[in-house]
Write a protein that holds these residues in place. Sequence first.
Motif, mmCIF file in Angstrom:
data_model
loop_
_atom_site.group_PDB
_atom_site.id
_atom_site.type_symbol
_atom_site.label_atom_id
_atom_site.label_comp_id
_atom_site.label_asym_id
_atom_site.label_seq_id
_atom_site.Cartn_x
_atom_site.Cartn_y
_atom_site.Cartn_z
ATOM 1 N N ASP A 147 0.845 -1.194 0.000
ATOM 2 C CA ASP A 147 0.000 0.000 0.000
ATOM 3 C C ASP A 147 0.885 1.250 0.000
ATOM 4 O OD1 ASP A 147 -2.275 1.678 0.513
ATOM 5 O OD2 ASP A 147 -1.850 1.568 2.667
ATOM 6 N N ASP A 152 -0.346 5.016 1.099
ATOM 7 C CA ASP A 152 -0.578 5.980 2.190
ATOM 8 C C ASP A 152 -0.381 5.358 3.565
ATOM 9 O OD1 ASP A 152 -1.223 7.897 0.302
ATOM 10 O OD2 ASP A 152 -3.331 7.307 0.289
ATOM 11 N N ASN A 153 0.500 5.973 4.336
ATOM 12 C CA ASN A 153 0.852 5.547 5.691
ATOM 13 C C ASN A 153 1.556 4.193 5.738
ATOM 14 O OD1 ASN A 153 -0.128 7.922 6.920
ATOM 15 N ND2 ASN A 153 -2.223 7.128 6.719
ATOM 16 N N VAL A 154 2.082 3.781 4.576
ATOM 17 C CA VAL A 154 2.934 2.584 4.508
ATOM 18 C C VAL A 154 4.260 2.962 3.804
ATOM 19 C CG1 VAL A 154 3.159 0.224 3.640
ATOM 20 C CG2 VAL A 154 0.978 1.009 4.582
ATOM 21 N N ASP A 196 -0.463 -3.402 4.342
ATOM 22 C CA ASP A 196 -1.452 -2.314 4.301
ATOM 23 C C ASP A 196 -1.788 -1.907 5.728
ATOM 24 O OD1 ASP A 196 -3.837 -0.708 3.757
ATOM 25 O OD2 ASP A 196 -3.948 -1.768 1.844
ATOM 26 N N ASP A 197 -1.935 -0.599 5.957
ATOM 27 C CA ASP A 197 -2.262 -0.129 7.308
ATOM 28 C C ASP A 197 -3.757 -0.178 7.591
ATOM 29 O OD1 ASP A 197 -2.516 2.039 5.384
ATOM 30 O OD2 ASP A 197 -3.002 3.296 7.110
ATOM 31 N N ARG A 198 -4.560 -0.503 6.562
ATOM 32 C CA ARG A 198 -6.013 -0.526 6.748
ATOM 33 C C ARG A 198 -6.602 -1.843 6.235
ATOM 34 N NH1 ARG A 198 -8.668 4.072 3.720
ATOM 35 N NH2 ARG A 198 -10.432 3.597 5.068
HETATM 36 MG MG MG Z 1 -2.869 3.136 3.622
#
Ligand code: MG
Length: 169
Positions: free
Chosen positions: A9, A11-13, A129-131
């Motif tokens: 992923d 975003d935020n990864v 993935d953070d989500r």
């Molecule tokens: Mg993400």
Amino acid sequence: MSKKTLFVDMDNVIVDFKSGINKLPREVEEEHVAYHGRNERGEPNDADEIQGIFALMDPMPGAIEAINKLSEHFDLYALSTAPWNNSSAWSDKLLWIQKHFGRGPGSPLYKRLILSHHKHLSQGHFLVDDRLANGAREFGERQNSQHIHFGQDPFEDWSKVLDYLLERR
Ligand SMILES: [Mg+2]
């Protein structure tokens, strides 16, 4: 032996989403906030819908080095969701990959960017993935596919994820 398939992923990864908010020109932020308001942390609501915001973001700590390393051992793809209501995000994500990894065939992510709201349709061994949204949960429910929940114990950061993946290549 063929390499295992790994999706990562953005975003935020790989990408520090919050760094984009911090670098927004003040007038752009104020204009957006006038319509969308702010959340309880004082950040603009729906910040992912601000035109151009994705181009401003920094990499997450250790992410560039991890992607370069993992690309040697895995069949590696960036698998990200671009917001439906922010057309610039779709091109900014490509430009971000080119800026940080290079534009040409030598890049570990050359022609390996997948933008999707349905991540479970991409078949492979691992998704970092953070989500759980946009198909990440369903990806991990498939046999022989694992969702590595970035940011959560025991996958708090890239050094832990890198060690885990290199042991399972
Ligand atoms: Mg993400």
